[in-house]
Motif scaffolding. Sequence first.
Motif, PDB file in Angstrom:
ATOM      1  N   TYR A 117       0.842  -1.190   0.000  1.00  0.00           N
ATOM      2  CA  TYR A 117       0.000   0.000   0.000  1.00  0.00           C
ATOM      3  C   TYR A 117       0.881   1.245   0.000  1.00  0.00           C
ATOM      4  N   GLN A 118       0.333   2.332  -0.529  1.00  0.00           N
ATOM      5  CA  GLN A 118       0.973   3.643  -0.582  1.00  0.00           C
ATOM      6  C   GLN A 118       2.317   3.573  -1.328  1.00  0.00           C
ATOM      7  N   LYS A 164      -8.416   3.101  -1.088  1.00  0.00           N
ATOM      8  CA  LYS A 164      -7.959   4.419  -0.659  1.00  0.00           C
ATOM      9  C   LYS A 164      -8.614   4.787   0.665  1.00  0.00           C
ATOM     10  N   SER A 165      -7.852   5.521   1.492  1.00  0.00           N
ATOM     11  CA  SER A 165      -8.298   5.868   2.838  1.00  0.00           C
ATOM     12  C   SER A 165      -8.275   7.377   3.039  1.00  0.00           C
ATOM     13  N   HIS A 185      -7.656   8.512   6.127  1.00  0.00           N
ATOM     14  CA  HIS A 185      -6.807   8.696   7.302  1.00  0.00           C
ATOM     15  C   HIS A 185      -5.696   9.684   6.964  1.00  0.00           C
ATOM     16  N   TYR A 218      -2.639  10.112   7.773  1.00  0.00           N
ATOM     17  CA  TYR A 218      -1.311   9.612   7.443  1.00  0.00           C
ATOM     18  C   TYR A 218      -1.320   8.703   6.214  1.00  0.00           C
ATOM     19  N   GLU A 219      -2.507   8.298   5.755  1.00  0.00           N
ATOM     20  CA  GLU A 219      -2.584   7.432   4.580  1.00  0.00           C
ATOM     21  C   GLU A 219      -2.911   8.203   3.308  1.00  0.00           C
ATOM     22  N   SER A 234       0.954   8.561  -1.268  1.00  0.00           N
ATOM     23  CA  SER A 234      -0.155   7.680  -1.631  1.00  0.00           C
ATOM     24  C   SER A 234      -0.084   7.185  -3.077  1.00  0.00           C
ATOM     25  N   ASN A 256       4.203  -2.340   3.751  1.00  0.00           N
ATOM     26  CA  ASN A 256       3.161  -1.415   4.190  1.00  0.00           C
ATOM     27  C   ASN A 256       1.776  -2.025   4.015  1.00  0.00           C
ATOM     28  N   ARG A 275      -1.310  -3.018   5.984  1.00  0.00           N
ATOM     29  CA  ARG A 275      -1.678  -2.360   7.243  1.00  0.00           C
ATOM     30  C   ARG A 275      -2.308  -3.272   8.289  1.00  0.00           C
ATOM     31  N   LYS A 307       0.063   3.000  15.661  1.00  0.00           N
ATOM     32  CA  LYS A 307      -0.301   3.878  14.556  1.00  0.00           C
ATOM     33  C   LYS A 307      -0.533   5.291  15.096  1.00  0.00           C
TER      34      LYS A 307
END
Length: 315
Positions: A8-9, A34-35, A37, A39-40, A44, A85, A87, A202
């Motif tokens: 991810y990312q 996709k998030s 959040h 930090y996410e 990205s 990554n 999660r 986190k």
Amino acid sequence: MRIVMFGYQTWGHRTLRALLDSGHEVVLAVTHPKSEHAYEKIWSDSVADLAEENGVPVLLRNRPDDDELLQRLKEVEPDLIVANNWRTWLPPEIFDLPPHGTLNIHDSLLPTYAGFSPLIWALINGEKEVGVTAHRMDAELDMGDVLLQRAVPVGPSDTATDLFHRTVDLIGPLVTDSLDLIASGRAVWTPQDRSKSSFFHKRSLVDSRIDWTWTAEELERFVRAQSDPYPNAFTYHRGERLRIVSAAVSEGRYGGTPGRIFIREGDGVVIVAGRDARSGKLPGLVVRRVRTENGTELAATDYFRTMGGYLTDRP
């Protein structure tokens, strides 16, 4: 080798790019939707887009706990899973499925800074180097045997953004070298020293809140560890949240109560800092630039027109 990628990312994107360039066959990519959040939404780069552009089938999952995913993994018959990554925890029926198991890429020098946001925590804690680890995944998060590590030094003015760019560039060569060792049968797996392990949670926005009882040296690193585009370190002034964009340790020593807006020094404004600030033996934090709630960035000398009052950890 036939490889399945979980990631991810931007970390996952760099890993998939290295796998695609390696000459091995990437048979499936599994990534998160996709998030929103905080930090996410940064760093990205899309794993899904890169996979689709290269004809690699993609599965989107928040968690890897459904029968359809497991069946798909069995059907593609991977020799190795490579993760970066991802999660959530991968169950043993997944990480032990391929003959070579699962290679996880983690952005710290394990066994320290297992878990989340290791670069930010490492910079806050004043570490002299950071890096990336390739290790075998097992039932304990980021605790499996280590294959390879690569490190870079942390400079006195480095921000978390600087360290991100420096460490993310290590991913491609680390993945390539790891695949070569595994495919050739030359891989040597070294158990981690559990007595040196540390695991971090986190991050959320509350973790960016300034505690003025920390020393000025600690707070200066705290500000650098939350450089743009990360959520900045913040405090409260007259009930409004105020982000600290740039700061330094003062040359002078200032006594009083932590959080006091005290005096101009150089190109900034000194805030009294440290649990023992009452002794008058500690430097303060020179705040140089701030950002208000509406996004306006100002020199601290323009924002703090008069001295006095306090910065606090609550409105």
